[in-house]
Design a protein around this motif. Structure first.
Motif, PDB file in Angstrom:
ATOM      1  N   ILE A   1      13.622  10.569 -14.955  1.00  0.00           N
ATOM      2  CA  ILE A   1      12.943  10.514 -13.657  1.00  0.00           C
ATOM      3  C   ILE A   1      12.360  11.868 -13.262  1.00  0.00           C
ATOM      4  O   ILE A   1      11.309  11.949 -12.635  1.00  0.00           O
ATOM      5  N   TYR A   2      13.015  12.959 -13.695  1.00  0.00           N
ATOM      6  CA  TYR A   2      12.574  14.299 -13.300  1.00  0.00           C
ATOM      7  C   TYR A   2      11.371  14.784 -14.107  1.00  0.00           C
ATOM      8  O   TYR A   2      10.763  15.788 -13.764  1.00  0.00           O
ATOM      9  N   GLU A   3      11.029  14.053 -15.161  1.00  0.00           N
ATOM     10  CA  GLU A   3       9.900  14.433 -16.006  1.00  0.00           C
ATOM     11  C   GLU A   3       8.784  13.386 -15.992  1.00  0.00           C
ATOM     12  O   GLU A   3       7.852  13.439 -16.790  1.00  0.00           O
ATOM     13  N   THR A   4       8.887  12.427 -15.072  1.00  0.00           N
ATOM     14  CA  THR A   4       7.931  11.327 -15.022  1.00  0.00           C
ATOM     15  C   THR A   4       7.007  11.470 -13.814  1.00  0.00           C
ATOM     16  O   THR A   4       7.461  11.791 -12.714  1.00  0.00           O
ATOM     17  N   ALA A   5       5.719  11.235 -14.025  1.00  0.00           N
ATOM     18  CA  ALA A   5       4.758  11.259 -12.919  1.00  0.00           C
ATOM     19  C   ALA A   5       5.022  10.047 -12.024  1.00  0.00           C
ATOM     20  O   ALA A   5       5.145   8.917 -12.511  1.00  0.00           O
ATOM     21  N   LEU A   6       5.115  10.284 -10.727  1.00  0.00           N
ATOM     22  CA  LEU A   6       5.433   9.211  -9.783  1.00  0.00           C
ATOM     23  C   LEU A   6       4.354   9.110  -8.709  1.00  0.00           C
ATOM     24  O   LEU A   6       3.996  10.118  -8.099  1.00  0.00           O
ATOM     25  N   PRO A   7       3.848   7.917  -8.452  1.00  0.00           N
ATOM     26  CA  PRO A   7       2.831   7.738  -7.411  1.00  0.00           C
ATOM     27  C   PRO A   7       3.460   7.576  -6.037  1.00  0.00           C
ATOM     28  O   PRO A   7       4.690   7.488  -5.919  1.00  0.00           O
ATOM     29  N   ASN A   8       2.630   7.515  -5.012  1.00  0.00           N
ATOM     30  CA  ASN A   8       3.179   7.298  -3.668  1.00  0.00           C
ATOM     31  C   ASN A   8       3.138   5.825  -3.266  1.00  0.00           C
ATOM     32  O   ASN A   8       3.440   5.485  -2.124  1.00  0.00           O
ATOM     33  N   GLN A   9       2.750   4.964  -4.198  1.00  0.00           N
ATOM     34  CA  GLN A   9       2.844   3.527  -3.945  1.00  0.00           C
ATOM     35  C   GLN A   9       3.247   2.823  -5.234  1.00  0.00           C
ATOM     36  O   GLN A   9       3.125   3.368  -6.325  1.00  0.00           O
ATOM     37  N   GLY A  10       3.777   1.619  -5.071  1.00  0.00           N
ATOM     38  CA  GLY A  10       4.279   0.873  -6.212  1.00  0.00           C
ATOM     39  C   GLY A  10       5.528   0.112  -5.828  1.00  0.00           C
ATOM     40  O   GLY A  10       5.920   0.079  -4.655  1.00  0.00           O
ATOM     41  N   VAL A  11       6.159  -0.515  -6.810  1.00  0.00           N
ATOM     42  CA  VAL A  11       7.398  -1.265  -6.582  1.00  0.00           C
ATOM     43  C   VAL A  11       8.490  -0.664  -7.460  1.00  0.00           C
ATOM     44  O   VAL A  11       8.336  -0.577  -8.680  1.00  0.00           O
TER      45      VAL A  11
ATOM     46  N   ASP B   1       0.820  -1.213   0.000  1.00  0.00           N
ATOM     47  CA  ASP B   1       0.000   0.000   0.000  1.00  0.00           C
ATOM     48  C   ASP B   1       0.855   1.265   0.000  1.00  0.00           C
ATOM     49  O   ASP B   1       0.339   2.377  -0.101  1.00  0.00           O
ATOM     50  N   LYS B   2       2.181   1.083   0.120  1.00  0.00           N
ATOM     51  CA  LYS B   2       3.119   2.203   0.036  1.00  0.00           C
ATOM     52  C   LYS B   2       4.211   1.814  -0.959  1.00  0.00           C
ATOM     53  O   LYS B   2       4.221   0.698  -1.478  1.00  0.00           O
TER      54      LYS B   2
END
Length: 245
Positions: free
Chosen positions: A178-188, A95-96
């Motif tokens: 990495i600086y231009e990519t949308a990143l979530p607060n959960q995942g692997v 979940d994180k």
């Protein structure tokens, strides 16, 4: 006084097969030992030059410097060697954001990565079965106590990723900036082997390829150390979500 059997057991814990057989591992140095004593890890026994340690007297043995040298895995022994029980791995929660390692082999790299997980609040570190053992004495030493605050699991990484429903991110030389990519607060987030990167079996399961751009005008450095790359990627994931904490 140390018995021959005690010396034999402690020194054997430098080998993975003996750690697995006895479900024990060693911790050295007062600061690191104190970290483990404050944690949920169960103490088996402490061997020290002084008796300045909490715990049951029957689990402490005062030893000489000569005896310490016999059981220490370090070139320069550090006052105390403690033996702790290897715990059962906790269930991995997705979940994180969690970190996964695909065949990271260097003990220093793994130790640093465990410290990074501790620093960035990564509670679960998933390791392939080909990743170096986190209870290797060199890894334990490199974590400087952070192993007590990070849940490390060894499993079939391919099977784990196939059954995990969260987004999978992998580090690649040709990945998206990495600086231009949308990143979530959960995942692997998956990091690969020092020499070969992420294996082909794992690569096909990754939906999001991430890369760290070169800033040097020379563009000649082939790659970053895996622990260094992990630090940059975790920092960027957490930077996007820091207001939530």
């Amino acid at each position: 006084m140390l018995t021959k059997n005690e010396i034999k057991l402690i020194t054997s814990l430098g080998q993975k097969k003996q750690r697995l057989k006895h479900r024990l591992f060693i911790v050295e140095g007062k600061k690191t030992v104190d970290e483990f004593l404050k944690s949920q890890f169960k103490l088996h026994h402490i061997y020290g030059l002084s008796d300045d340690y909490d715990g049951a007297p029957e689990k402490f043995s005062r030893i000489t410097e000569a005896e310490l040298k016999k059981i220490s895995a370090l070139t320069t022994p550090q006052q105390v060697v403690a033996v702790f029980e290897i715990p059962n791995a906790e269930k991995v929660a997705t979940d994180k954001l969690i970190l996964a390692l695909d065949a990271v082999r260097d003990p220093g790299n793994l130790g640093t990565i465990i410290r990074l997980c501790d620093w960035f609040g990564i509670e679960h570190l998933v390791c392939s079965e080909t990743t170096v053992d986190c209870y290797n004495p060199k890894v334990v030493q490199a974590t400087m106590g952070s192993l007590t605050r990070v849940n490390v699991s060894y499993l079939n990484l391919e099977a784990f990723l196939k059954t995990s429903k969260v987004q999978k991110f992998g580090a690649f030389m040709d990945g998206d900036n990495i600086y231009e990519t949308a990143l979530p607060n959960q995942g692997v987030l998956i990091m690969g082997n020092e020499a070969n990167g992420i294996s082909s079996e794992i690569e096909v399961l990754i939906e999001n390829r991430l890369g760290i751009p070169h800033f040097s005008k020379h563009q000649e450095t082939e790659s970053l150390n895996v622990a260094t790359a992990t630090a940059i990627l975790l920092s960027e994931f957490k930077r996007r979500t820091w207001r939530r904490y």
